[in-house]
Design an enzyme around this catalytic site. Structure first.
Site, mmCIF file in Angstrom:
data_model
loop_
_atom_site.group_PDB
_atom_site.id
_atom_site.type_symbol
_atom_site.label_atom_id
_atom_site.label_comp_id
_atom_site.label_asym_id
_atom_site.label_seq_id
_atom_site.Cartn_x
_atom_site.Cartn_y
_atom_site.Cartn_z
ATOM 1 N N SER A 186 32.043 43.606 44.405
ATOM 2 C CA SER A 186 33.532 43.883 45.265
ATOM 3 C C SER A 186 33.895 42.165 45.282
ATOM 4 O O SER A 186 34.576 41.665 43.924
ATOM 5 C CB SER A 186 32.375 43.751 46.002
ATOM 6 O OG SER A 186 33.276 44.589 47.595
ATOM 7 N N GLU B 75 37.532 55.295 45.871
ATOM 8 C CA GLU B 75 36.860 53.806 46.059
ATOM 9 C C GLU B 75 39.001 53.487 46.765
ATOM 10 O O GLU B 75 40.227 53.096 45.730
ATOM 11 C CB GLU B 75 36.703 52.181 45.638
ATOM 12 C CG GLU B 75 35.120 52.530 45.493
ATOM 13 C CD GLU B 75 34.673 51.300 44.474
ATOM 14 O OE1 GLU B 75 34.210 50.891 45.271
ATOM 15 O OE2 GLU B 75 34.186 52.117 43.316
ATOM 16 N N HIS C 93 31.443 52.549 47.462
ATOM 17 C CA HIS C 93 31.605 51.529 47.619
ATOM 18 C C HIS C 93 30.966 50.837 47.161
ATOM 19 O O HIS C 93 29.816 51.292 47.845
ATOM 20 C CB HIS C 93 32.680 50.795 48.786
ATOM 21 C CG HIS C 93 32.837 49.651 47.446
ATOM 22 N ND1 HIS C 93 33.754 48.370 47.036
ATOM 23 C CD2 HIS C 93 32.588 48.406 48.880
ATOM 24 C CE1 HIS C 93 33.448 47.507 46.962
ATOM 25 N NE2 HIS C 93 33.222 47.185 47.435
#
Length: 312
Positions: free
Chosen positions: A147, A242, A272
């Site tokens: 991320s 996502e 995610h």
């Protein structure tokens, strides 16, 4: 089609984040919840923890049994640049270290809004330089992150290249956040459940907290906006469900057109941060196995090239 385990995870996350979306908790409460959730994580067997101090920054080694001592993975955790810690990602980093068979250094870089850009990037560079000063060759270092940590790793590569510093052997981005403006409204609407989860975690405001007075289009804030030539081999993993998917695909296309060796692995229908749930979700274990295969292939190619150069 996603596994039944992932379906259960998705239902749980949707139910858990619904109240958060309605109550809009403050950042300290979100941080506390993330730390509390970390209490239920465990490092894999045969991976040993060792505290580290990187020029005053808290860090830790995760050392798999049998890992080669001269090779290392630098890990930058996710959390939108505002949450996350060594605790929240220890289990994931341990599983990744085991899959790659690499001694892995995880760092607790500074977070926004207390420490906006470029604090996290400075800490990532500090850790990389520290590894070099410890005697590791750049060609024996890889950088990975999930991320925001994945985006931070890609920003670090551009920073090192522009500073004419030696680049690591490769970099790995697990659902990397590479454009802090986030994708288009249409893409968000197409992924309603994923969007609700991201909104519940206030991700739409986190980019501005990290960027602060720096434009979100700055290439070291949103690495997809930068020039990508001259970077080492990249492995990028993303799910097509996502909200980050479209940006990641565009980034990989741009990197490939810039001459960067890019391996893009797209998973079907996953939320995610699915990598965090590797103990429960088979797709997460598959993804980590593929990361290990990628790192082994990079080392093998590096060794073959070294033999060719020696013969010449």
């Amino acid at each position: 089609m996603p596994s039944s385990q992932h379906l259960l995870l998705k239902q749980f996350l949707t139910a858990a984040t619904g109240p958060l979306a309605r109550s809009r908790p403050r950042l300290p409460a979100i941080r506390l919840a993330a730390e509390a959730a970390a209490l239920f994580q465990f490092v894999p067997w045969n991976v040993f923890l060792q505290d580290a101090d990187v020029e005053g920054m808290a860090a830790e080694w995760l050392r798999p049994v049998g890992a080669r001592p001269e090779r290392v993975l630098l890990y930058l955790h996710g959390g939108g640049y505002v949450i996350g810690s060594l605790n929240t990602h220890r289990a994931l980093v341990g599983a990744l270290a085991a899959s790659c068979q690499l001694n892995t250094l995880a760092i607790n870089y500074r977070k926004a809004p207390e420490y906006p850009f470029p604090a996290a990037l400075e800490d990532a560079r500090l850790a990389y330089d520290w590894l070099l000063n410890q005697g590791y060759e750049a060609s024996n270092i890889m950088v990975a992150g999930d991320s925001a940590g994945g985006g931070l790793g890609l920003a670090l590569l551009q920073h090192l290249r522009d500073a004419r510093q030696p680049l690591p052997a490769a970099a790995i981005g697990l659902s990397p956040w590479i454009d802090l403006a986030l994708p288009t409204t249409l893409r968000r609407q197409a992924c309603q459940e994923e969007t609700r989860m991201l909104e519940a975690l206030e991700m739409q405001t986190w980019g501005s907290l990290y960027a602060a007075d720096t434009p979100q289009t700055h290439p070291l804030v949103s690495p997809t906006k930068g020039k990508l030539h001259g970077l080492p081999p990249l492995l990028i993993q993303i799910s097509n469900a996502e909200v980050l998917h479209d940006d990641v695909v565009r980034f990989c296309r741009k990197a490939s057109l810039s001459g960067v060796p890019v391996t893009l692995q797209v998973f079907e229908g996953l939320v995610h941060w699915w990598h965090l749930f590797w103990r429960f979700v088979p797709e997460a274990r598959q993804a980590l196995q593929q990361v290990g295969e990628f790192t082994h292939s990079v080392w093998a190619e590096q060794q073959a090239q070294s033999q060719v150069n020696s013969a010449a």
